[in-house]
Design a protein around this motif. Sequence first.
Motif, mmCIF file in Angstrom:
data_model
loop_
_atom_site.group_PDB
_atom_site.id
_atom_site.type_symbol
_atom_site.label_atom_id
_atom_site.label_comp_id
_atom_site.label_asym_id
_atom_site.label_seq_id
_atom_site.Cartn_x
_atom_site.Cartn_y
_atom_site.Cartn_z
ATOM 1 N N ASN A 47 0.831 -1.198 0.000
ATOM 2 C CA ASN A 47 0.000 0.000 0.000
ATOM 3 C C ASN A 47 0.872 1.257 0.000
ATOM 4 O O ASN A 47 0.592 2.221 -0.726
ATOM 5 N N ASN A 48 1.938 1.269 0.800
ATOM 6 C CA ASN A 48 2.795 2.451 0.851
ATOM 7 C C ASN A 48 3.420 2.756 -0.514
ATOM 8 O O ASN A 48 3.509 3.920 -0.913
ATOM 9 N N ARG A 49 3.847 1.734 -1.237
ATOM 10 C CA ARG A 49 4.410 1.976 -2.573
ATOM 11 C C ARG A 49 3.360 2.590 -3.490
ATOM 12 O O ARG A 49 3.660 3.481 -4.279
ATOM 13 N N MET A 50 2.134 2.142 -3.378
ATOM 14 C CA MET A 50 1.078 2.679 -4.242
ATOM 15 C C MET A 50 0.726 4.123 -3.853
ATOM 16 O O MET A 50 0.438 4.946 -4.712
ATOM 17 N N GLU A 51 0.791 4.432 -2.559
ATOM 18 C CA GLU A 51 0.575 5.822 -2.129
ATOM 19 C C GLU A 51 1.634 6.733 -2.755
ATOM 20 O O GLU A 51 1.330 7.813 -3.256
ATOM 21 N N LEU A 52 2.887 6.279 -2.736
ATOM 22 C CA LEU A 52 3.975 7.056 -3.318
ATOM 23 C C LEU A 52 3.841 7.154 -4.837
ATOM 24 O O LEU A 52 4.064 8.220 -5.432
ATOM 25 N N MET A 53 3.463 6.051 -5.481
ATOM 26 C CA MET A 53 3.312 6.051 -6.939
ATOM 27 C C MET A 53 2.231 7.024 -7.385
ATOM 28 O O MET A 53 2.370 7.676 -8.422
ATOM 29 N N LYS A 79 3.895 13.129 5.641
ATOM 30 C CA LYS A 79 5.006 13.416 6.560
ATOM 31 C C LYS A 79 6.356 13.096 5.922
ATOM 32 O O LYS A 79 7.331 13.818 6.113
ATOM 33 N N GLY A 80 6.385 12.004 5.154
ATOM 34 C CA GLY A 80 7.629 11.638 4.496
ATOM 35 C C GLY A 80 8.109 12.710 3.532
ATOM 36 O O GLY A 80 9.279 13.096 3.548
ATOM 37 N N ALA A 81 7.202 13.224 2.707
ATOM 38 C CA ALA A 81 7.581 14.195 1.679
ATOM 39 C C ALA A 81 7.791 15.597 2.223
ATOM 40 O O ALA A 81 8.573 16.368 1.674
ATOM 41 N N TRP A 88 16.411 11.833 5.467
ATOM 42 C CA TRP A 88 16.727 10.656 4.657
ATOM 43 C C TRP A 88 17.715 11.017 3.564
ATOM 44 O O TRP A 88 18.629 10.252 3.266
ATOM 45 N N ASN A 89 17.511 12.184 2.963
ATOM 46 C CA ASN A 89 18.386 12.630 1.883
ATOM 47 C C ASN A 89 19.819 12.785 2.389
ATOM 48 O O ASN A 89 20.764 12.345 1.735
ATOM 49 N N LYS A 90 19.975 13.389 3.572
ATOM 50 C CA LYS A 90 21.318 13.579 4.142
ATOM 51 C C LYS A 90 22.015 12.248 4.382
ATOM 52 O O LYS A 90 23.240 12.169 4.324
ATOM 53 N N LYS A 91 21.236 11.190 4.665
ATOM 54 C CA LYS A 91 21.798 9.869 4.931
ATOM 55 C C LYS A 91 21.836 8.998 3.671
ATOM 56 O O LYS A 91 22.091 7.799 3.757
ATOM 57 N N GLY A 92 21.547 9.613 2.516
ATOM 58 C CA GLY A 92 21.579 8.860 1.266
ATOM 59 C C GLY A 92 20.470 7.830 1.152
ATOM 60 O O GLY A 92 20.609 6.846 0.432
ATOM 61 N N PHE A 93 19.377 8.033 1.876
ATOM 62 C CA PHE A 93 18.209 7.148 1.867
ATOM 63 C C PHE A 93 18.561 5.732 2.322
ATOM 64 O O PHE A 93 17.851 4.785 2.020
ATOM 65 N N LYS A 94 19.653 5.596 3.083
ATOM 66 C CA LYS A 94 20.048 4.291 3.622
ATOM 67 C C LYS A 94 19.067 3.885 4.731
ATOM 68 O O LYS A 94 18.737 4.678 5.603
ATOM 69 N N GLY A 95 18.614 2.632 4.670
ATOM 70 C CA GLY A 95 17.704 2.103 5.671
ATOM 71 C C GLY A 95 16.258 2.543 5.498
ATOM 72 O O GLY A 95 15.410 2.214 6.317
ATOM 73 N N LEU A 101 11.451 5.222 -4.829
ATOM 74 C CA LEU A 101 10.317 6.130 -4.962
ATOM 75 C C LEU A 101 10.558 7.440 -4.217
ATOM 76 O O LEU A 101 10.194 8.516 -4.708
ATOM 77 N N TRP A 102 11.184 7.372 -3.054
ATOM 78 C CA TRP A 102 11.492 8.607 -2.316
ATOM 79 C C TRP A 102 12.497 9.467 -3.085
ATOM 80 O O TRP A 102 12.390 10.700 -3.075
ATOM 81 N N LEU A 103 13.446 8.831 -3.756
ATOM 82 C CA LEU A 103 14.387 9.595 -4.585
ATOM 83 C C LEU A 103 13.647 10.333 -5.699
ATOM 84 O O LEU A 103 13.971 11.477 -6.025
ATOM 85 N N GLU A 104 12.655 9.691 -6.296
ATOM 86 C CA GLU A 104 11.887 10.339 -7.355
ATOM 87 C C GLU A 104 11.029 11.474 -6.789
ATOM 88 O O GLU A 104 10.915 12.536 -7.411
ATOM 89 N N ILE A 105 10.441 11.286 -5.634
ATOM 90 C CA ILE A 105 9.685 12.379 -5.009
ATOM 91 C C ILE A 105 10.622 13.545 -4.702
ATOM 92 O O ILE A 105 10.287 14.708 -4.948
ATOM 93 N N ASP A 106 11.796 13.242 -4.204
ATOM 94 C CA ASP A 106 12.782 14.292 -3.928
ATOM 95 C C ASP A 106 13.132 15.052 -5.208
ATOM 96 O O ASP A 106 13.202 16.286 -5.221
ATOM 97 N N ARG A 107 13.333 14.323 -6.297
ATOM 98 C CA ARG A 107 13.651 14.962 -7.581
ATOM 99 C C ARG A 107 12.493 15.852 -8.049
ATOM 100 O O ARG A 107 12.703 16.995 -8.473
ATOM 101 N N LEU A 108 11.279 15.354 -7.936
ATOM 102 C CA LEU A 108 10.110 16.122 -8.379
ATOM 103 C C LEU A 108 9.895 17.366 -7.517
ATOM 104 O O LEU A 108 9.492 18.412 -8.019
#
Length: 152
Positions: A47-53, A79-81, A88-95, A101-108
């Motif tokens: 469900n979380n992946r679909m929310e992000l998509m 809250k994530g976005a 997360w970005n500062k930590k390179g999205f590790k963990g 998908l978060w990288l793409e949201i960050d780019r957008l």
Amino acid sequence: MPRQPKPLVLYTDGSCSGNPGPGGFGAVLIGKKEALHMWGGEEHTTNNRMELMAAIRGLQAIKRPREVIVWSDSTYLVKGASSWIYGWNKKGFKGVKNPDLWLEIDRLQSIHDVEWNWVKAHSGNELNELADSLAHTGRRTQVYDEVRVPLQ
């Protein structure tokens, strides 16, 4: 001074039958003269992946940098976005789950001026209910599609 266009409004939702299981997303992007209804699905997802998509597909549909007001019933997305993504970005999205998908949201978000808002699910908000219905269509059909609807 040229007039700035009104912000676009984007309603998003995700759906999953089982978690993981078959899932779908729905998005409604409202412009000046028309709305773009988008949906799609994946055979095995969460469900979380679909929310992000839903948010990603909606933001990707915008052809030039714009101010966008996003409404979602997913606390994870909102809250994530709007908050967690910076750490997360500062930590390179590790963990982080769903880093692709978060990288793409960050780019957008680097392209568009995005305001993230939470709306209570199934509370009678017509556009949230429409996004939910589109997400269920995506889950059932497993087809990525969209339709333009003139506004009255």
